[in-house]
Design an enzyme around this catalytic site. Structure first.
Site, mmCIF file in Angstrom:
data_model
loop_
_atom_site.group_PDB
_atom_site.id
_atom_site.type_symbol
_atom_site.label_atom_id
_atom_site.label_comp_id
_atom_site.label_asym_id
_atom_site.label_seq_id
_atom_site.Cartn_x
_atom_site.Cartn_y
_atom_site.Cartn_z
ATOM 1 N N ASN A 1 -3.737 -7.559 -6.478
ATOM 2 C CA ASN A 1 -2.680 -7.379 -5.464
ATOM 3 C C ASN A 1 -2.816 -8.427 -4.373
ATOM 4 O O ASN A 1 -1.855 -9.077 -3.973
ATOM 5 C CB ASN A 1 -2.770 -5.987 -4.827
ATOM 6 C CG ASN A 1 -2.708 -4.890 -5.851
ATOM 7 O OD1 ASN A 1 -2.205 -5.108 -6.951
ATOM 8 N ND2 ASN A 1 -3.225 -3.725 -5.523
ATOM 9 N N ASP A 2 -4.036 -8.564 -3.873
ATOM 10 C CA ASP A 2 -4.250 -9.567 -2.830
ATOM 11 C C ASP A 2 -4.397 -10.963 -3.407
ATOM 12 O O ASP A 2 -3.998 -11.942 -2.778
ATOM 13 C CB ASP A 2 -5.481 -9.198 -1.987
ATOM 14 C CG ASP A 2 -5.123 -8.161 -0.942
ATOM 15 O OD1 ASP A 2 -4.111 -8.355 -0.246
ATOM 16 O OD2 ASP A 2 -5.823 -7.135 -0.844
ATOM 17 N N GLU B 1 -10.526 -11.187 -4.640
ATOM 18 C CA GLU B 1 -9.113 -11.007 -4.296
ATOM 19 C C GLU B 1 -8.616 -12.089 -3.338
ATOM 20 O O GLU B 1 -7.489 -12.023 -2.860
ATOM 21 C CB GLU B 1 -8.862 -9.612 -3.728
ATOM 22 C CG GLU B 1 -9.764 -9.195 -2.593
ATOM 23 C CD GLU B 1 -9.487 -7.771 -2.104
ATOM 24 O OE1 GLU B 1 -8.458 -7.180 -2.433
ATOM 25 O OE2 GLU B 1 -10.342 -7.259 -1.354
ATOM 26 N N HIS C 1 0.829 -1.213 0.000
ATOM 27 C CA HIS C 1 0.000 0.000 0.000
ATOM 28 C C HIS C 1 0.858 1.255 0.000
ATOM 29 O O HIS C 1 0.449 2.302 -0.496
ATOM 30 C CB HIS C 1 -0.997 -0.043 1.164
ATOM 31 C CG HIS C 1 -2.075 -1.053 0.916
ATOM 32 N ND1 HIS C 1 -2.119 -2.253 1.563
ATOM 33 C CD2 HIS C 1 -3.093 -1.052 0.030
ATOM 34 C CE1 HIS C 1 -3.138 -2.952 1.099
ATOM 35 N NE2 HIS C 1 -3.746 -2.251 0.174
ATOM 36 N N CYS D 1 -8.838 -4.304 -10.895
ATOM 37 C CA CYS D 1 -8.415 -3.056 -10.258
ATOM 38 C C CYS D 1 -7.118 -3.174 -9.480
ATOM 39 O O CYS D 1 -6.690 -2.225 -8.841
ATOM 40 C CB CYS D 1 -9.520 -2.508 -9.360
ATOM 41 S SG CYS D 1 -9.863 -3.567 -7.954
HETATM 42 C C1 PEP Z 1 -6.153 -5.529 -4.614
HETATM 43 O O1 PEP Z 1 -5.971 -6.275 -3.648
HETATM 44 O O2 PEP Z 1 -5.782 -5.810 -5.771
HETATM 45 C C2 PEP Z 1 -6.802 -4.228 -4.421
HETATM 46 C C3 PEP Z 1 -7.128 -3.485 -5.452
HETATM 47 O O3 PEP Z 1 -7.021 -3.814 -3.148
HETATM 48 P P1 PEP Z 1 -5.868 -3.191 -2.201
HETATM 49 O O4 PEP Z 1 -4.650 -2.964 -3.037
HETATM 50 O O5 PEP Z 1 -6.408 -1.947 -1.608
HETATM 51 O O6 PEP Z 1 -5.677 -4.270 -1.187
HETATM 52 MG MG MG Z 2 -6.981 -5.847 -1.820
#
Ligand code: PEP
Ligand code: MG
Length: 585
Positions: free
Chosen positions: A461-462, A438, A192, A509
């Protein structure tokens, strides 16, 4: 000059004085003093050492009184460094030999010692000694600076921040006008902290590994966020080369942005792709539009917690959402994701939860936290629904891992709708509801989740972190952490197929959607919406306009046959080079 390589997470070039965090916590005002001031600097150092000794003795007395002699004696050993004639003499020697300021000499000398200790890390005492020297430096610098610590939010002069790590909340506090760039020893590409640096458009390199012992506050450094380089103590020729590159980059990016805004995101064979922006703060709405986003595909609302000692009130939530919706107008969608607190993101004592989880990424994060704290959840949902009258709002739940969780979230949303109805507060009754995909379990049951929602948004990402069991913040497992891994491709393929069968829209996303080489693959897998950090939208649009869907489908089918992440990456890079020879992959 030392050149260190890390993970490039936000492009751009910066040259400036270092602010080394974790040890100083304060900025060193100047490296050298006028020659006639050298003696006075020596005296300042001696006085600071005396003061440190006095403070240490007081603290030792206090600890002995509270916890007994044994604890007090441990502290005595620690403060012995202030009486170490060789150590203090070494610092004085630097002041005399180079006209260094007392602060800079302390920092330089201690860093030399830390470097030797790092080289001797196998020696059992090394780690403890390292900690003692770090404390010694911190304490002396604080005294020399008159106890003045400068919070990151209150910098008064532009710097390059160097740190072992920065938390997302520290990063969110940074003022891009006063922070040229940042580099951290730890961290991964989708942490993050990295995402926020991208949102704030601060050139950044993370996961560099140990380098803070090679630099002192005030030293000149170059951060090359395009190539993931940190250049310490650069020579004049290197500075000149980078200054030239920086000027060129600035003029190019302005042109690129304007050109991109005025053309649609359509493939060569006429397939329309929706490009949306990811935002963390309402102030990012304008940059989204400037870069040609057609709406907001992910609003990370947990960042409303920044700068606050309390949970945001319903009105604070509402005003933030209304500001975004008003700026975007009635026809551009805004996907408001409910609070994704927990993990590394501000688990706050205000909600009354234990912030000391042993495994926070697998603990009470996101909807898990919200479902156990209904006032927190309902406050936000009320605000989102109230804001829905100002534009095209969509609600999205993060980190859903079971059908039950999704049903519960929707149940709470219904309760809030009923409350608003009863109170005759206006809202749109048909706000679309979506879920993030995710967590691997969600991808595997996408067919079941699809029955419950209007849209999916794949959070890569997750999804990568949880599928490959590789912490997204940990540079030591960065080689495992890859969105190109065959397991991820198969999961996305499964999700898009389930969504298509159910007539549910799919967005991506995670950071994957902002990487140009992945765009043709995602289109080929059936994705028609991509949501990325605004700054990345022009590049993605260029790729979309350069490809044709049948070729993307063929590419996706071929990639699904590959066996390793590096094979997939190579394949995608080669493909991108063929369709857009001058693109950055
Ligand atoms: C993700 O996990 O891809 C996501 C968009 O959420 P974050 O990066 O806020 O965990
Ligand atoms: Mg996430």
């Amino acid at each position: 000059m030392h050149v260190r390589r890390g993970i490039a997470v936000c492009p751009g070039i910066a040259i400036g004085p270092a602010l080394v965090l974790d040890t100083e916590g304060v900025r060193i005002p100047s490296q050298v003093v006028p020659h006639e001031q050298v003696m006075a600097e020596g005296i300042r150092l001696r006085q600071a050492v005396d003061e440190a000794l006095r403070q240490s003795a007081e603290r030792q007395r206090e600890l002995t009184r509270k916890h007994g002699r044994v604890v007090g004696e441990i502290f005595e050993a620690k403060s012995g460094l202030f009486e170490d004639g060789k150590l203090i003499g070494g610092i004085e020697g630097l002041i005399r030999a180079h006209d260094y300021s007392a602060e800079y000499a302390v920092s330089r000398h201690v860093r030399g010692i830390l470097k030797q200790l790092d080289a001797a890390a196998h020696v059992p005492q090394a780690a403890r000694l390292r900690g003692d020297y770090v404390d010694f430096e911190r304490q002396l610098l604080e005294i020399l600076r008159g106890g003045r610590r400068e919070p990151l939010a209150e910098l008064d002069e532009a710097v390059v921040i160097l740190a072992n790590d920065l938390t997302p909340s520290e990063t969110a506090e940074l003022d891009p006008k006063l922070v040229f760039a940042l580099a951290t020893e730890s961290g991964g590409s989708t942490s993050h902290t990295a995402i926020l640096a991208g949102a704030l458009e601060i050139p950044a390199v993370v996961g560099v590994g140990r380098f803070l012992t090679d630099v002192s506050g005030g030293d000149r450094v170059i951060i090359d966020g395009n190539n993931g380089l940190v250049i310490l103590d650069p020579d004049d020729a290197t500075v000149e080369r980078y200054e030239k590159a920086r000027r060129l980059e600035r003029s190019r990016s302005g042109e690129h942005r304007v050109q991109s805004r005025n053309v649609p995101a359509v493939t060569r064979d006429g397939v329309r792709i929706t490009l949306l922006g990811n935002i963390e703060f309402p102030s990012e709405t304008r940059p989204c539009l400037d870069r040609g986003a057609e709406g907001v595909g992910l609003y990370r609302t947990e960042f409303l917690y920044i700068h606050k000692g309390h949970d945001p009130s319903e009105e604070e939530h509402y005003q933030a959402y209304k500001a975004v919706l008003t700026e975007l107008g009635p026809d551009r969608p805004v996907v408001i994701r409910t609070l994704d607190l927990g993990g590394d993101k501000f688990t706050h004592s205000a909600a009354g939860y234990n912030t000391q989880e042993k495994n926070p990424f697998l603990g009470l994060r996101s909807v898990r936290l919200c479902l156990r704290n209904l006032p927190l959840f309902k406050t936000q949902l009320r605000a989102i629904l109230r804001a829905s009258v100002h534009g095209d709002v969509r609600v999205m739940f993060p980190m859903i891992s079971t059908v039950m969780e999704l049903r519960q979230c929707k149940g709470i949303l219904r309760e809030v709708q009923e409350d608003l109805e009863e109170a005759r507060i206006p809202f749109k009754p048909d706000v679309p509801v979506g879920t993030m995909i995710e967590v691997p379990s969600a991808a595997l049951i996408a067919d079941l989740l699809a029955k419950q929602v209007n849209f999916f948004s794949i959070g890569t990402n997750d999804l990568v972190q949880y599928t490959l069991a590789a912490d997204r913040n940990n540079e030591s497992v960065a080689d495992l952490y890859s969105a190109a891994d065959p397991s991820i491709l198969r999961l996305i393929d499964r999700v898009t197929k389930s969504a298509a069968a159910a007539g549910v829209a799919v967005n991506v996303c995670g950071e994957m959607s902002g990487e140009p080489m992945f765009a043709p693959l995602l289109l080929g897998l059936g994705v028609r919406q991509l949501s990325a950090t605004p700054r990345k939208i022009p590049d993605i649009k260029r790729v979309v306009r350069a490809v044709a869907l049948p070729d993307c489908q063929k590419l996706a089918a071929e990639c699904l046959e590959l066996e390793t992440a590096s094979e997939v990456t190579r394949y995608l890079r080669d493909h991108l080079r063929r369709v857009l020879p001058d693109a950055d992959d």
